[in-house]
Scaffold this active site. Structure first.
Site, PDB file in Angstrom:
ATOM      1  N   LYS A 185       0.531   9.423  -4.636  1.00 34.88           N
ATOM      2  CA  LYS A 185       0.540   8.964  -6.027  1.00 34.88           C
ATOM      3  C   LYS A 185      -0.861   9.112  -6.635  1.00 34.88           C
ATOM      4  O   LYS A 185      -1.033   9.668  -7.699  1.00 34.88           O
ATOM      5  CB  LYS A 185       1.005   7.507  -6.093  1.00 34.88           C
ATOM      6  CG  LYS A 185       1.039   6.976  -7.505  1.00 34.88           C
ATOM      7  CD  LYS A 185       1.543   5.555  -7.574  1.00 34.88           C
ATOM      8  CE  LYS A 185       1.347   5.022  -8.988  1.00 34.88           C
ATOM      9  NZ  LYS A 185       1.752   3.644  -9.144  1.00 34.88           N
ATOM     10  N   GLU A 191      -6.389   9.448   4.196  1.00 35.82           N
ATOM     11  CA  GLU A 191      -5.560  10.043   5.249  1.00 35.82           C
ATOM     12  C   GLU A 191      -4.922  11.339   4.747  1.00 35.82           C
ATOM     13  O   GLU A 191      -4.941  12.375   5.410  1.00 35.82           O
ATOM     14  CB  GLU A 191      -4.433   9.077   5.661  1.00 35.82           C
ATOM     15  CG  GLU A 191      -4.890   7.828   6.378  1.00 35.82           C
ATOM     16  CD  GLU A 191      -5.093   6.643   5.435  1.00 35.82           C
ATOM     17  OE1 GLU A 191      -5.525   6.870   4.273  1.00 35.82           O
ATOM     18  OE2 GLU A 191      -4.832   5.500   5.855  1.00 35.82           O
ATOM     19  N   GLY A 244       3.883   2.771  -5.689  1.00 38.95           N
ATOM     20  CA  GLY A 244       3.931   3.646  -4.517  1.00 38.95           C
ATOM     21  C   GLY A 244       5.118   3.345  -3.615  1.00 38.95           C
ATOM     22  O   GLY A 244       5.858   4.238  -3.206  1.00 38.95           O
ATOM     23  N   ARG A 245       5.341   2.063  -3.309  1.00 42.00           N
ATOM     24  CA  ARG A 245       6.424   1.715  -2.386  1.00 42.00           C
ATOM     25  C   ARG A 245       7.794   1.731  -3.064  1.00 42.00           C
ATOM     26  O   ARG A 245       8.809   1.443  -2.427  1.00 42.00           O
ATOM     27  CB  ARG A 245       6.145   0.370  -1.716  1.00 42.00           C
ATOM     28  CG  ARG A 245       5.871  -0.775  -2.674  1.00 42.00           C
ATOM     29  CD  ARG A 245       5.317  -1.986  -1.952  1.00 42.00           C
ATOM     30  NE  ARG A 245       4.884  -3.042  -2.861  1.00 42.00           N
ATOM     31  CZ  ARG A 245       3.690  -3.112  -3.439  1.00 42.00           C
ATOM     32  NH1 ARG A 245       2.811  -2.147  -3.230  1.00 42.00           N
ATOM     33  NH2 ARG A 245       3.387  -4.123  -4.230  1.00 42.00           N
ATOM     34  N   GLU A 330       3.920  -5.783   1.353  1.00 43.81           N
ATOM     35  CA  GLU A 330       2.924  -5.378   0.351  1.00 43.81           C
ATOM     36  C   GLU A 330       3.247  -6.070  -0.978  1.00 43.81           C
ATOM     37  O   GLU A 330       2.355  -6.375  -1.764  1.00 43.81           O
ATOM     38  CB  GLU A 330       2.935  -3.850   0.165  1.00 43.81           C
ATOM     39  CG  GLU A 330       1.549  -3.241   0.121  1.00 43.81           C
ATOM     40  CD  GLU A 330       1.507  -1.726   0.197  1.00 43.81           C
ATOM     41  OE1 GLU A 330       0.912  -1.196   1.137  1.00 43.81           O
ATOM     42  OE2 GLU A 330       2.055  -1.048  -0.690  1.00 43.81           O
ATOM     43  N   HIS A 361      17.359  -5.993  23.782  1.00 43.05           N
ATOM     44  CA  HIS A 361      16.689  -5.914  25.085  1.00 43.05           C
ATOM     45  C   HIS A 361      15.176  -5.940  24.913  1.00 43.05           C
ATOM     46  O   HIS A 361      14.439  -5.518  25.805  1.00 43.05           O
ATOM     47  CB  HIS A 361      17.132  -4.644  25.812  1.00 43.05           C
ATOM     48  CG  HIS A 361      18.618  -4.600  26.000  1.00 43.05           C
ATOM     49  ND1 HIS A 361      19.254  -5.189  27.062  1.00 43.05           N
ATOM     50  CD2 HIS A 361      19.602  -4.106  25.201  1.00 43.05           C
ATOM     51  CE1 HIS A 361      20.563  -5.021  26.944  1.00 43.05           C
ATOM     52  NE2 HIS A 361      20.805  -4.375  25.814  1.00 43.05           N
ATOM     53  N   LYS A 489      -9.629  -0.319   2.324  1.00 48.11           N
ATOM     54  CA  LYS A 489      -9.918   1.105   2.085  1.00 48.11           C
ATOM     55  C   LYS A 489     -11.390   1.278   1.689  1.00 48.11           C
ATOM     56  O   LYS A 489     -12.060   2.198   2.137  1.00 48.11           O
ATOM     57  CB  LYS A 489      -9.060   1.641   0.932  1.00 48.11           C
ATOM     58  CG  LYS A 489      -7.604   1.881   1.258  1.00 48.11           C
ATOM     59  CD  LYS A 489      -6.921   2.516   0.051  1.00 48.11           C
ATOM     60  CE  LYS A 489      -5.426   2.487   0.142  1.00 48.11           C
ATOM     61  NZ  LYS A 489      -4.759   2.910  -1.085  1.00 48.11           N
TER      62      LYS A 489
HETATM   63  O1  F6P Z   1      -0.905   1.198   1.437  1.00 48.47           O
HETATM   64  C1  F6P Z   1      -1.480   1.090   0.175  1.00 48.47           C
HETATM   65  C2  F6P Z   1      -0.988   2.159  -0.719  1.00 48.47           C
HETATM   66  O2  F6P Z   1      -1.694   2.039  -1.890  1.00 48.47           O
HETATM   67  C3  F6P Z   1       0.508   2.081  -0.947  1.00 48.47           C
HETATM   68  O3  F6P Z   1       0.881   1.207  -1.938  1.00 48.47           O
HETATM   69  C4  F6P Z   1       0.833   3.500  -1.186  1.00 48.47           C
HETATM   70  O4  F6P Z   1       2.174   3.711  -1.002  1.00 48.47           O
HETATM   71  C5  F6P Z   1      -0.043   4.190  -0.161  1.00 48.47           C
HETATM   72  O5  F6P Z   1      -1.230   3.451  -0.183  1.00 48.47           O
HETATM   73  C6  F6P Z   1      -0.308   5.629  -0.394  1.00 48.47           C
HETATM   74  O6  F6P Z   1      -0.930   5.852  -1.621  1.00 48.47           O
HETATM   75  P1  F6P Z   1      -0.879   7.240  -2.335  1.00 48.47           P
HETATM   76  O7  F6P Z   1       0.533   7.588  -2.597  1.00 48.47           O
HETATM   77  O8  F6P Z   1      -1.670   7.068  -3.588  1.00 48.47           O
HETATM   78  O9  F6P Z   1      -1.512   8.253  -1.415  1.00 48.47           O
END
Ligand code: F6P
Length: 524
Positions: A185, A191, A244-245, A330, A361, A489
């Site tokens: 987003k 990452e 995002g979620r 979140e 289990h 972060k």
């Molecule tokens: O985990 C935090 C977050 O901001 C989430 O809300 C989001 O889904 C994720 O990082 C990834 O963010 P992006 O889609 O901006 O890479």
């Protein structure tokens, strides 16, 4: 800032709700199944009474539920700290609301046209999808769930910054026949950017002259994607008003269409949209998300359960638990209300679990006999899609049995009577009975899907989204921001610079300083 919201614990409606929960039937005296967009939500083994239903309705009225729901569904400001809507429902509506209809439909069409183009071209037999959090769990969950018997092309999902993840994501693939999808987003997530960089290097090292031609981006920040090198015609957009979620309904769903065909994505959206209509129109007592939310509130705040266990009795839903962990934790892991005051009651529970029967289990012992216990959401399909009917019978039997055992329990006196013929020593029988005793009275919900279709899965995810909204409303918190994640972060960025020798180490506690020095001295 939002003003005028009464601290929850002090309100008469809250006290009445909590007190009614304590007086309610908790032994499934009455069958209570809510039908919601094709799903059956059995709340019989949750606390229930007419008094509790009435108290729940009054509580929602006191929190201005109808106005808040309308604001959410009409794209009003639902996320006050970021001053924006949380309009995921607009992304999946068959006819999106006028204000955003053009953009939403155009992007939906672009995704489908792209998949048609890729299919016709026949150039790619693998897709490496790079994204994390909401830009990963949704597509990964759906592809695993609906593509359990195979996908149209090999799908690899890479999210973690652990180098083993990108290594495993690329290994064995033919770079010339691999499409790389970078989903973010913000297009600013460490990452994702690092893994995308790696994938690009991999394409380049294979001798591909223009690796960007094999990369598409999905983002709400198309400028950043362009600056990185992705062409606008290969960039799919969504908007800041989709959290995002909550973004699987946007172009973030592209990998679903690449893996399973556009019909799967359409079915998913339709199922979620059907749940939106149900949420918007069903009376409170027959409203699945509302009733699920109220049951959760009673469990968290009247009975003190600190966690919620999710038990999908379906091996295909292997990623449902982490998906819901992000959605719930979140969203509801907040300690401050909308007015910026400390909350006066505990908010979102810890969410955990794994598919049954493996969970039985692994940790069901704790659920049955641990002193705290946890409410469980059992999720199962009425019909399976495999040719092993006896397996499905046993799966159903196990699911029902676990619920019944949690509810019914087994008393020491019943056990003593059972043990008496086998144990000559009554003291030993009594001792053993105490070890075998199950307290019972532990609440659960059973959610039955007709089968694991794209439609049913969409409805299931939307059921939880709306439940989270209702709980956030009652607790008076903002379910659409995630400042707790942002802080970590920022610190990680600083520490990474220190480890790379680009910034002097400083300002740490003793332990962090020690380990920064250890790794930093190693010349990372
Ligand atoms: O985990 C935090 C977050 O901001 C989430 O809300 C989001 O889904 C994720 O990082 C990834 O963010 P992006 O889609 O901006 O890479």
């Amino acid at each position: 800032m939002q003003e005028g919201l009464a601290p929850l614990a002090g309100t008469a409606e809250w006290r009445a709700f909590v007190e009614a929960a304590h007086r309610a039937d908790r032994r499934a005296g009455t069958l209570r199944v809510v039908e919601a967009a094709g799903l059956s939500v059995d709340l019989s083994t949750q606390a229930q009474s007419d008094e509790l239903s009435a108290a729940g309705a009054s509580l929602l009225a006191a929190r201005d539920f109808e106005a808040a729901r309308a604001r959410l569904l009409e794209g009003g400001i639902a996320n006050c700290t970021e001053n924006r809507a949380a309009w995921h429902t607009a992304l999946r509506a068959e006819e999106p609301p006028g204000r955003v209809a053009g953009r939403v439909l155009a992007e939906r069409d672009r995704v489908r046209a792209f998949v048609r183009h890729v299919d016709a071209e026949g150039r790619y037999d693998s897709v490496v999808h790079i994204g994390i959090g909401g830009s990963d769990w949704g597509p990964k969950l759906v592809v695993a769930a609906l593509g359990y018997a195979g996908t149209r092309r090999q799908m690899r999902f890479v999210s973690n910054i652990d180098g083993h993840a990108i290594e495993a994501g690329l290994i064995g693939l033919d770079p010339r026949r691999t499409l790389v999808v970078v989903s973010s987003k913000s297009f600013n997530t460490t990452e994702t950017l690092h893994n995308a960089d790696c994938a690009l290097r991999w394409l380049r090292e294979a001798g591909i002259a223009d690796p960007w031609e094999q990369v598409v981006a999905v983002t709400a920040n198309p400028d950043a994607a362009r600056d990185m090198g992705v062409a606008p015609e290969r960039t799919f957009t969504f908007w800041d008003w989709a959290g995002g979620r909550y973004s699987v309904w946007s172009a973030i769903g592209l990998p679903i269409a690449l893996a399973l065909g556009a019909e799967a994505l359409d079915g998913l959206l339709q199922g979620a949209a059907a749940m939106d209509v149900h949420f918007a129109t069903a009376p409170l007592a027959a409203n699945g998300p509302v009733q699920l939310a109220l049951a959760g509130l009673a469990n968290r705040n009247a009975f003190g359960y600190a966690s919620l266990n999710i038990a999908p009795y379906d091996a295909r839903l292997v990623h449902l638990v982490p998906y819901l962990q992000q959605l719930e934790m979140e969203s509801l892991g907040k300690s401050v209300d909308l007015e910026g005051r400390p909350v006066t009651v505990p908010t979102g529970p810890v969410v955990w679990g794994m598919p049954g029967t493996d969970g039985q289990h692994t940790f069901f012992q704790w659920l049955h006999q641990g002193p705290e216990g946890a409410p469980v959401d059992f999720i199962i399909c009425r019909e399976a899609d495999h040719p092993y009917p006896e397996h499905h019978r046993l799966l159903v039997a196990n699911c029902l049995a676990q619920r019944e055992a949690l509810l019914r329990g087994k008393s020491a006196s019943v056990l003593e009577a059972e043990l008496a013929p086998k144990e000559s020593d009554p003291a030993r029988a009594a001792w053993l009975a105490r070890h075998k005793m199950h307290p019972g009275g532990r609440p659960s919900t059973l959610i039955v899907l007709p089968r694991l279709s794209a439609h049913a899965l969409g409805a299931l995810l939307a059921l939880y989204e709306h439940k989270v909204f209702v709980q956030g409303l009652v607790w008076g918190i903002n379910p659409y921001d995630q400042w707790g994640v942002e802080y970590g972060k920022v610190l990680a960025t600083g520490i990474a610079r220190e480890l790379a020798g680009k910034a002097p180490a400083g300002g740490h506690d003793a332990s962090t300083a020690y380990w920064v020095a250890q790794w930093g001295n190693g010349g990372m």
